[in-house]
Scaffold this active site. Structure first.
Site, PDB file in Angstrom:
ATOM      1  N   ASP A  46       0.861  -1.183   0.000  1.00 42.08           N
ATOM      2  CA  ASP A  46       0.000   0.000   0.000  1.00 42.08           C
ATOM      3  C   ASP A  46       0.888   1.220   0.000  1.00 42.08           C
ATOM      4  OD1 ASP A  46      -0.180   1.075   3.115  1.00 42.08           O
ATOM      5  OD2 ASP A  46       0.024  -1.093   3.025  1.00 42.08           O
ATOM      6  N   GLU A  77      -8.560   4.550  11.999  1.00 42.00           N
ATOM      7  CA  GLU A  77      -7.542   4.590  13.044  1.00 42.00           C
ATOM      8  C   GLU A  77      -7.561   5.952  13.700  1.00 42.00           C
ATOM      9  OE1 GLU A  77      -3.386   4.668  11.470  1.00 42.00           O
ATOM     10  OE2 GLU A  77      -4.362   4.284   9.531  1.00 42.00           O
TER      11      GLU A  77
END
Length: 252
Positions: free
Chosen positions: A54, A141
């Protein structure tokens, strides 16, 4: 008394030498881990056949054919954040990765400062619903001040639920949730089990049964060829299944 004192001095020297050696070894190991030369999880992912990366603008300009040729099968790239921000490299990364054999997906960094509906509209405006690509990822997050003072579960779900619902309605598939083990266990749990899970656990294996997650981010300290951004490391991931099973997750 003299012999006993001598033995004690030798024992103290030996103990001091052993402790100094252990401290030095720990220091060397810490440096190797920090620089991505040694990473514990690399020894634990050998039986996973499908792996990927990623990326975001921090990796700079990416030579996607070079990157893809390094035994990779998929790539996620940052697209959006909140209701306004667009990753400056997203369009180029999406086009470049789509011209390789990689299975491609985009991720959205969820903000706690705007409504889920407006964030979903922002994703829809930026991320194409192209057949053969993975459903969008919602990155959940805590960040900034929210790390020290996290919102309640109700506040989190008040943003996340409409974001997920609107994305699923547009893309025709459940979005993927990326999160930490702490957030999943404390705030999400079984209520979100129908969404594919991408779990972050960069020190050890996920503290979840295998098959309870689809993707595992096992390292954030790897080095690969093909990018030249300010971030020298790249995140590494595996998929819990075959390449055919990964492709089965893509949009129709």
């Amino acid at each position: 008394m003299g012999a006993r004192a001598g033995r004690r001095r030798r024992w103290l020297r030996w103990t001091t030498g052993v402790l100094a050696g252990l401290v030095l070894a720990a220091g060397v190991l810490a440096v190797l881990v920090w620089n991505g030369i040694v990473w514990p999880n690399r020894f634990l992912v050998g039986d996973y056949e499908v792996r990927g990366v990623d990326v975001s603008a921090y990796q700079g300009e990416i030579d996607w054919p070079v990157l893809a040729a390094q035994d990779l099968d998929f790539a996620f790239m940052k697209a959006t954040e909140g209701s306004r921000h667009v990753d400056e490299r997203f369009a180029a990364n999406w086009a470049g990765a789509r011209n390789t054999d990689l299975v491609v997906g985009a991720y959205h960094f969820m903000s706690f400062e705007s409504a889920g509906e407006s964030q979903a509209a922002h994703v829809v405006a930026q991320v194409p619903a192209e057949p053969g690509t993975l459903p969008p990822v919602v990155d959940v997050e805590y960040y900034g001040a929210f790390a020290a003072d996290p919102p309640s579960g109700d506040e989190l779900r008040g943003i996340l639920d409409p974001l997920l619902a609107d994305l699923e309605a547009h893309y025709g598939a459940p979005p993927i949730i990326y999160t930490t083990q702490e957030i999943r266990s404390s705030y999400l749990g079984e209520d979100y089990d129908r969404y594919p899970l991408w779990i972050r656990s960069v020190a050890l294996t996920p503290d979840l049964p295998r098959h309870d997650w689809e993707f595992w981010q096992y390292s954030d300290r790897d080095h690969l060829d093909g990018y030249d951004g300010e971030e020298e490391h790249i995140d590494m991931n595996v998929f819990d299944g075959s390449l055919a099973e990964l492709r089965a997750l893509t949009l129709d």
